[in-house]
Design an enzyme around this catalytic site. Sequence first.
Site, PDB file in Angstrom:
ATOM      1  N   LYS A  42       0.809  -1.201   0.000  1.00  0.00           N
ATOM      2  CA  LYS A  42       0.000   0.000   0.000  1.00  0.00           C
ATOM      3  C   LYS A  42       0.850   1.262   0.000  1.00  0.00           C
ATOM      4  CE  LYS A  42      -3.394  -2.145   3.097  1.00  0.00           C
ATOM      5  NZ  LYS A  42      -3.950  -2.048   4.462  1.00  0.00           N
ATOM      6  N   GLU A  98       7.867   2.638  -5.947  1.00  0.00           N
ATOM      7  CA  GLU A  98       7.942   2.073  -4.596  1.00  0.00           C
ATOM      8  C   GLU A  98       8.046   3.205  -3.572  1.00  0.00           C
ATOM      9  OE1 GLU A  98       7.280  -0.023  -2.505  1.00  0.00           O
ATOM     10  OE2 GLU A  98       8.732  -1.653  -2.452  1.00  0.00           O
ATOM     11  N   ASP A  99       7.544   2.958  -2.364  1.00  0.00           N
ATOM     12  CA  ASP A  99       7.609   3.984  -1.320  1.00  0.00           C
ATOM     13  C   ASP A  99       9.031   4.167  -0.787  1.00  0.00           C
ATOM     14  OD1 ASP A  99       7.638   1.478  -0.103  1.00  0.00           O
ATOM     15  OD2 ASP A  99       6.096   1.931   1.373  1.00  0.00           O
ATOM     16  N   ASP A 102      14.612  -0.291   1.586  1.00  0.00           N
ATOM     17  CA  ASP A 102      15.308  -0.469   2.862  1.00  0.00           C
ATOM     18  C   ASP A 102      16.412  -1.507   2.642  1.00  0.00           C
ATOM     19  OD1 ASP A 102      16.052  -0.825   5.469  1.00  0.00           O
ATOM     20  OD2 ASP A 102      14.067  -1.238   6.259  1.00  0.00           O
ATOM     21  N   LYS A 130      16.779   4.349   1.628  1.00  0.00           N
ATOM     22  CA  LYS A 130      17.370   4.342   2.971  1.00  0.00           C
ATOM     23  C   LYS A 130      18.799   3.839   2.912  1.00  0.00           C
ATOM     24  CE  LYS A 130      14.447   3.207   6.607  1.00  0.00           C
ATOM     25  NZ  LYS A 130      13.912   2.294   7.644  1.00  0.00           N
ATOM     26  N   PHE A 151      13.436   4.643  11.111  1.00  0.00           N
ATOM     27  CA  PHE A 151      12.084   4.256  10.723  1.00  0.00           C
ATOM     28  C   PHE A 151      11.246   5.513  10.536  1.00  0.00           C
ATOM     29  CE2 PHE A 151       7.752   2.786  11.223  1.00  0.00           C
ATOM     30  CZ  PHE A 151       7.754   1.652  10.435  1.00  0.00           C
ATOM     31  N   VAL A 152      10.617   5.615   9.386  1.00  0.00           N
ATOM     32  CA  VAL A 152       9.834   6.819   9.101  1.00  0.00           C
ATOM     33  C   VAL A 152       8.385   6.475   8.756  1.00  0.00           C
ATOM     34  CG1 VAL A 152      11.773   8.253   8.334  1.00  0.00           C
ATOM     35  CG2 VAL A 152      10.613   6.770   6.676  1.00  0.00           C
ATOM     36  N   ASP A 158       3.379   3.601   6.787  1.00  0.00           N
ATOM     37  CA  ASP A 158       2.585   3.402   8.011  1.00  0.00           C
ATOM     38  C   ASP A 158       3.394   2.862   9.179  1.00  0.00           C
ATOM     39  OD1 ASP A 158       2.982   0.750   6.966  1.00  0.00           O
ATOM     40  OD2 ASP A 158       1.387   0.090   8.311  1.00  0.00           O
ATOM     41  N   ARG A 164      -0.331   6.919   7.428  1.00  0.00           N
ATOM     42  CA  ARG A 164      -0.120   6.963   5.973  1.00  0.00           C
ATOM     43  C   ARG A 164      -0.550   8.303   5.380  1.00  0.00           C
ATOM     44  NH1 ARG A 164       0.998   1.720   4.023  1.00  0.00           N
ATOM     45  NH2 ARG A 164      -0.070   0.036   5.088  1.00  0.00           N
TER      46      ARG A 164
HETATM   47  P1  5GP Z   1      12.919  -3.897   1.952  1.00  0.00           P
HETATM   48  O1  5GP Z   1      12.562  -5.194   1.301  1.00  0.00           O
HETATM   49  O2  5GP Z   1      13.586  -2.904   1.014  1.00  0.00           O
HETATM   50  O3  5GP Z   1      13.704  -4.088   3.218  1.00  0.00           O
HETATM   51  O4  5GP Z   1      11.574  -3.303   2.496  1.00  0.00           O
HETATM   52  C1  5GP Z   1      10.767  -2.454   1.802  1.00  0.00           C
HETATM   53  C2  5GP Z   1       9.456  -2.313   2.519  1.00  0.00           C
HETATM   54  O5  5GP Z   1       9.593  -2.280   3.955  1.00  0.00           O
HETATM   55  C3  5GP Z   1       8.848  -0.964   2.142  1.00  0.00           C
HETATM   56  O6  5GP Z   1       8.082  -1.080   0.956  1.00  0.00           O
HETATM   57  C4  5GP Z   1       8.050  -0.601   3.368  1.00  0.00           C
HETATM   58  O7  5GP Z   1       6.764  -1.175   3.280  1.00  0.00           O
HETATM   59  C5  5GP Z   1       8.811  -1.238   4.514  1.00  0.00           C
HETATM   60  N1  5GP Z   1       9.694  -0.267   5.178  1.00  0.00           N
HETATM   61  C6  5GP Z   1      11.039  -0.224   5.115  1.00  0.00           C
HETATM   62  N2  5GP Z   1      11.526   0.820   5.818  1.00  0.00           N
HETATM   63  C7  5GP Z   1      10.442   1.462   6.337  1.00  0.00           C
HETATM   64  C8  5GP Z   1      10.299   2.631   7.165  1.00  0.00           C
HETATM   65  O8  5GP Z   1      11.237   3.334   7.564  1.00  0.00           O
HETATM   66  N3  5GP Z   1       9.031   2.980   7.488  1.00  0.00           N
HETATM   67  C9  5GP Z   1       7.936   2.267   7.086  1.00  0.00           C
HETATM   68  N4  5GP Z   1       6.746   2.715   7.471  1.00  0.00           N
HETATM   69  N5  5GP Z   1       8.044   1.156   6.310  1.00  0.00           N
HETATM   70  C10 5GP Z   1       9.289   0.767   5.935  1.00  0.00           C
END
Ligand code: 5GP
Length: 176
Positions: A42, A98-99, A102, A130, A151-152, A158, A164
Amino acid sequence: MEERIGEILIDSRQIQSRVAELARRIETDYKDVTCLLVGILKGAFIFMGDLARNIHSPAEFDFMAVSSYGTRSKTSGVVRIIKDLDIDITGRHVLIVEDIVDTGLTLKYLMANLEARGPASLEVCAFLNKMVPQRVEIPVKYEGFRIEDVFVVGYGLDYGEKYRNLPYIATLECGV
Ligand code: 5GP
């Protein structure tokens, strides 16, 4: 444990001006083809909406919803597709929206999954990137902002489905 909004890292004005810049670049890069933007639900829903309103050339939009196995703080890299695309992307110019990147594991999986469907091109547009150590290298062609490893929430992101709708990006503080 009660959490509350901490520091505002990126305010709404900064977000809107950066999104407009990204949209200009996307328009220029896809001027001869129709770009298919694929928003990852989402978290990317607000970013996708703002990008869409700022792209003034032909574009199409679709969404995928995924969930990662693992804890909130550690993505396992095993991703489950909850909602797949409606559109066949074979031969299409696909831009994943993508949002936040990480660990990069979600996008690594998604890129391999979408690449296997034979798109003409596949690129990534991430609102936040990040800076975490030991992460998977993801080629983020369009990057909104780089942030530290914190963490944001806000602008689609969310914490337990809350926050959100905040028009800015903020850190989260945990109290007692
Ligand atoms: P990755 O697979 O890159 O570790 O994770 C990506 C997903 O983890 C993002 O699409 C998001 O949903 C969640 N995520 C990673 N870092 C954050 C953060 O700082 N805040 C929030 N709310 N979600 C995060």
